[in-house]
Design a protein around this motif. Structure first.
Motif, mmCIF file in Angstrom:
data_model
loop_
_atom_site.group_PDB
_atom_site.id
_atom_site.type_symbol
_atom_site.label_atom_id
_atom_site.label_comp_id
_atom_site.label_asym_id
_atom_site.label_seq_id
_atom_site.Cartn_x
_atom_site.Cartn_y
_atom_site.Cartn_z
ATOM 1 N N ARG A 119 0.791 -1.229 0.000
ATOM 2 C CA ARG A 119 0.000 0.000 0.000
ATOM 3 C C ARG A 119 0.825 1.281 0.000
ATOM 4 O O ARG A 119 0.249 2.373 -0.006
ATOM 5 C CB ARG A 119 -0.926 0.013 1.229
ATOM 6 C CG ARG A 119 -1.883 -1.153 1.333
ATOM 7 C CD ARG A 119 -2.888 -0.930 2.439
ATOM 8 N NE ARG A 119 -3.642 0.295 2.227
ATOM 9 C CZ ARG A 119 -4.448 0.838 3.140
ATOM 10 N NH1 ARG A 119 -4.574 0.276 4.330
ATOM 11 N NH2 ARG A 119 -5.113 1.943 2.878
ATOM 12 N N ILE A 120 2.133 1.176 0.009
ATOM 13 C CA ILE A 120 2.938 2.382 0.193
ATOM 14 C C ILE A 120 2.809 3.355 -0.974
ATOM 15 O O ILE A 120 3.129 4.533 -0.819
ATOM 16 C CB ILE A 120 4.426 2.033 0.413
ATOM 17 C CG1 ILE A 120 4.940 1.167 -0.745
ATOM 18 C CG2 ILE A 120 4.626 1.357 1.744
ATOM 19 C CD1 ILE A 120 6.413 0.895 -0.656
ATOM 20 N N PHE A 121 2.358 2.895 -2.142
ATOM 21 C CA PHE A 121 2.215 3.801 -3.277
ATOM 22 C C PHE A 121 0.824 4.428 -3.355
ATOM 23 O O PHE A 121 0.525 5.142 -4.301
ATOM 24 C CB PHE A 121 2.523 3.064 -4.586
ATOM 25 C CG PHE A 121 3.954 2.622 -4.704
ATOM 26 C CD1 PHE A 121 4.949 3.544 -4.998
ATOM 27 C CD2 PHE A 121 4.322 1.306 -4.490
ATOM 28 C CE1 PHE A 121 6.276 3.156 -5.094
ATOM 29 C CE2 PHE A 121 5.635 0.899 -4.587
ATOM 30 C CZ PHE A 121 6.618 1.831 -4.885
ATOM 31 N N GLU A 122 -0.019 4.150 -2.360
ATOM 32 C CA GLU A 122 -1.327 4.799 -2.305
ATOM 33 C C GLU A 122 -1.177 6.230 -1.800
ATOM 34 O O GLU A 122 -0.284 6.533 -0.999
ATOM 35 C CB GLU A 122 -2.281 4.025 -1.386
ATOM 36 C CG GLU A 122 -2.609 2.627 -1.877
ATOM 37 C CD GLU A 122 -3.531 1.908 -0.916
ATOM 38 O OE1 GLU A 122 -4.053 2.565 0.021
ATOM 39 O OE2 GLU A 122 -3.744 0.696 -1.090
ATOM 40 N N ARG A 123 -2.067 7.077 -2.250
ATOM 41 C CA ARG A 123 -2.025 8.477 -1.818
ATOM 42 C C ARG A 123 -2.366 8.594 -0.340
ATOM 43 O O ARG A 123 -3.325 7.986 0.138
ATOM 44 C CB ARG A 123 -3.006 9.305 -2.654
ATOM 45 C CG ARG A 123 -2.588 9.463 -4.089
ATOM 46 C CD ARG A 123 -3.647 10.106 -4.922
ATOM 47 N NE ARG A 123 -4.810 9.248 -5.085
ATOM 48 C CZ ARG A 123 -5.823 9.503 -5.908
ATOM 49 N NH1 ARG A 123 -5.810 10.599 -6.633
ATOM 50 N NH2 ARG A 123 -6.839 8.675 -6.006
ATOM 51 N N PHE A 124 -1.550 9.348 0.382
ATOM 52 C CA PHE A 124 -1.715 9.654 1.804
ATOM 53 C C PHE A 124 -1.457 8.455 2.712
ATOM 54 O O PHE A 124 -1.680 8.550 3.911
ATOM 55 C CB PHE A 124 -3.112 10.223 2.105
ATOM 56 C CG PHE A 124 -3.363 11.562 1.475
ATOM 57 C CD1 PHE A 124 -2.724 12.689 1.925
ATOM 58 C CD2 PHE A 124 -4.237 11.681 0.411
ATOM 59 C CE1 PHE A 124 -2.944 13.920 1.337
ATOM 60 C CE2 PHE A 124 -4.479 12.907 -0.183
ATOM 61 C CZ PHE A 124 -3.823 14.022 0.282
ATOM 62 N N TYR A 125 -0.991 7.347 2.164
ATOM 63 C CA TYR A 125 -0.695 6.205 3.038
ATOM 64 C C TYR A 125 0.692 6.382 3.644
ATOM 65 O O TYR A 125 1.653 6.702 2.957
ATOM 66 C CB TYR A 125 -0.750 4.888 2.279
ATOM 67 C CG TYR A 125 -0.576 3.690 3.183
ATOM 68 C CD1 TYR A 125 -1.638 3.225 3.939
ATOM 69 C CD2 TYR A 125 0.665 3.049 3.307
ATOM 70 C CE1 TYR A 125 -1.479 2.147 4.787
ATOM 71 C CE2 TYR A 125 0.829 1.971 4.151
ATOM 72 C CZ TYR A 125 -0.252 1.526 4.888
ATOM 73 O OH TYR A 125 -0.091 0.461 5.743
ATOM 74 N N ARG A 126 0.782 6.171 4.952
ATOM 75 C CA ARG A 126 2.047 6.298 5.669
ATOM 76 C C ARG A 126 2.311 5.029 6.457
ATOM 77 O O ARG A 126 1.416 4.516 7.134
ATOM 78 C CB ARG A 126 2.017 7.490 6.637
ATOM 79 C CG ARG A 126 1.838 8.853 5.967
ATOM 80 C CD ARG A 126 1.871 9.930 7.049
ATOM 81 N NE ARG A 126 1.793 11.269 6.491
ATOM 82 C CZ ARG A 126 0.661 11.937 6.361
ATOM 83 N NH1 ARG A 126 -0.487 11.372 6.725
ATOM 84 N NH2 ARG A 126 0.651 13.173 5.865
ATOM 85 N N VAL A 127 3.545 4.536 6.388
ATOM 86 C CA VAL A 127 3.915 3.377 7.192
ATOM 87 C C VAL A 127 3.932 3.748 8.665
ATOM 88 O O VAL A 127 3.439 3.012 9.515
ATOM 89 C CB VAL A 127 5.292 2.844 6.750
ATOM 90 C CG1 VAL A 127 5.744 1.703 7.652
ATOM 91 C CG2 VAL A 127 5.229 2.377 5.301
#
Length: 464
Positions: A325-333
């Motif tokens: 999911r890291i390439f989704e917008r606004f997603y942060r690890v």
């Protein structure tokens, strides 16, 4: 004489009988051929003229039922969705709708969630079914697949919600800080402290708005309209310079390596922004006194040679569930760490769109606690490639070149044992370094990402 006459008479009678039998057989065969078959009863004779042609060009899945609920006509899309099985309509709610419409002639429409055919993961297809009478005996069922539309709508809702939240946070902080400044007007030290916080929040808000603009631009514009040959070493140098101050503060060594004189074809500004985002993330998510390496090389591909630009760090790593999911917008690890470093959650989304619009891709290899490698693959600009160098050495991809014009910034007096060759040039200020970390690179905590297994996506061979 009488015997001959009798024989002739019998022969004539036999000939007449044979002719009659042949004529009757011929007429019987013609009647059998003219008799309608079961298929023709259900299609040519039953369907109104032109309906078959219209149904064949519809985007929706179409099913025609007769008075016994048998399928008279079904499109290939209807079979693909699993609506028809064994000559019957397999979806019970749609069958009930068809019976009700046949009874009262009223048009009905409903949205349903159907199990995805052939999967046991509980995934559902969102469809819209519409039933209408077709003549006096038939019923027409049209089914539209809404799954993709539902997904896009969910993405839009999430995007609006995330943008609202991200904008609300710095705006709310600015409002509170401005009130604090007014209340502390007689305390110069407090005013200075609150003003500094206001500058931080204002910078964060500016960065968010700018990245939203950049994301919108890379999604809507065609970068190849203003494409040009772009030197990879210049992109690497710009990306390093962009994160130089942050790296110096954390005593992180940045080094460039790989093949020199590589070119890609595309929009220089977008490519520089994408690579800059990768390097910036590597620096932000790396602990102090570690290394960030940027390696470029040419690789063979079926559609033509590609340029790989790999950014490797020795940071915290990314878990398997987060890598999806890291390439989704606004997603942060790590949301807390991202806010501390000023991240907006849009950087990798921009990288993904830039790579896709240039005919390339971006991939990630990572192990928690050992670091990450983001690899940007782009088609090579063949028109500017120097094809006269036929004596390329097999290990040329492992040679290192300096992205800093100052030759005095070597990481140490001798070869660095962490490097595959002896020509390494680091990109951190000498006065910000720990001398022991330069002379004894093996003292750095954490494993060397170059020695970690590279499955399923290999990290680059070079970690400067």
């Amino acid at each position: 004489m009488d015997v001959n006459a009798a024989v002739a008479a019998l022969a004539a009678i036999a000939g007449v009988c044979t002719g009659v039998i042949a004529m009757l057989a011929f007429r019987w065969s013609e009647r059998d051929q003219a008799r309608p078959t079961r298929t023709s009863l259900h299609t040519d004779a039953v369907l109104p003229p032109g309906v078959d042609t219209v149904l064949s060009v519809l985007r929706s899945s179409a099913v025609v039922l007769d008075e016994s609920d048998s399928v008279v006509k079904a499109s290939s899309a209807a079979y693909a969705l699993g609506l028809v099985r064994g000559g019957k309509l397999a979806i019970e709610p749609m069958l009930h709708m068809a019976r009700d419409t046949r009874r009262d002639g009223e048009i009905r429409q409903v949205e349903l969630d159907l199990p995805r055919r052939g999967t046991g993961r509980g995934e559902a297809l969102a469809v819209s079914a519409r039933v209408a009478p077709l003549g006096s005996r038939l019923v027409l069922l049209l089914v539209e697949d809404l799954t993709e539309a539902r997904r896009i709508e969910a993405v839009r809702r999430d995007f609006v919600a995330n943008v609202s939240h991200e904008l609300k946070t710095p705006v709310g902080a600015l409002s509170l800080l401005s009130e604090a400044v007014m209340d502390a007007s007689d305390d110069p030290e407090a005013v200075t402290r609150f003003a500094g916080r206001m500058q931080i929040e204002a910078t964060r808000l500016t960065n968010l708005v700018q990245e939203l603009i950049d994301l919108s631009r890379v999604q809507n514009d065609d970068p190849l309209e203003d494409a040009e040959p772009v030197r990879v070493d210049e992109l690497v140098a710009e990306a390093i310079d962009r994160s130089r101050h942050t790296a110096s503060t954390k005593q992180i060594t940045m080094a460039a390596g790989g093949s020199a004189d590589l070119h890609v074809w595309g929009n220089r500004g977008q490519l520089a922004a994408a690579l800059g985002n990768l390097v910036e993330n590597a620096v932000n998510y790396s602990p102090a006194r570690t290394r960030v390496g940027i390696a470029a090389r040419r690789v063979a591909a079926p559609g033509g040679d590609q340029i790989e630009i790999a950014v490797t760090d020795q940071g915290i790593g990314i878990s398997e569930k987060d890598r999806e999911r890291i390439f989704e917008r606004f997603y942060r690890v790590d949301p807390a760490r991202s806010r501390a470093t000023g991240g907006t959650g849009l950087g990798l989304a921009i990288v993904k769109h830039v790579a896709a619009s240039h005919g390339g891709e971006v991939t990630v290899w990572s192990t928690e606690g050992q670091g990450s490698t983001f690899t940007l693959r782009l088609p090579e600009a063949g028109s500017v490639r120097d094809r006269t160098h036929s004596h390329i050495v097999d290990d040329a991809d492992e040679g290192l070149y300096d992205a800093d014009p100052d030759p005095g910034r070597h990481s140490g007096p001798g070869p660095d044992p962490a490097l595959p060759t002896a020509h390494a040039h680091d990109h951190a200020h000498d006065h910000d370094r720990d001398p022991e970390s330069d002379s004894h690179p093996e003292s750095h905590p954490g494993p060397d990402p170059r020695t970690t297994p590279r499955e399923p996506l290999p990290a680059p061979e070079v970690l400067p």
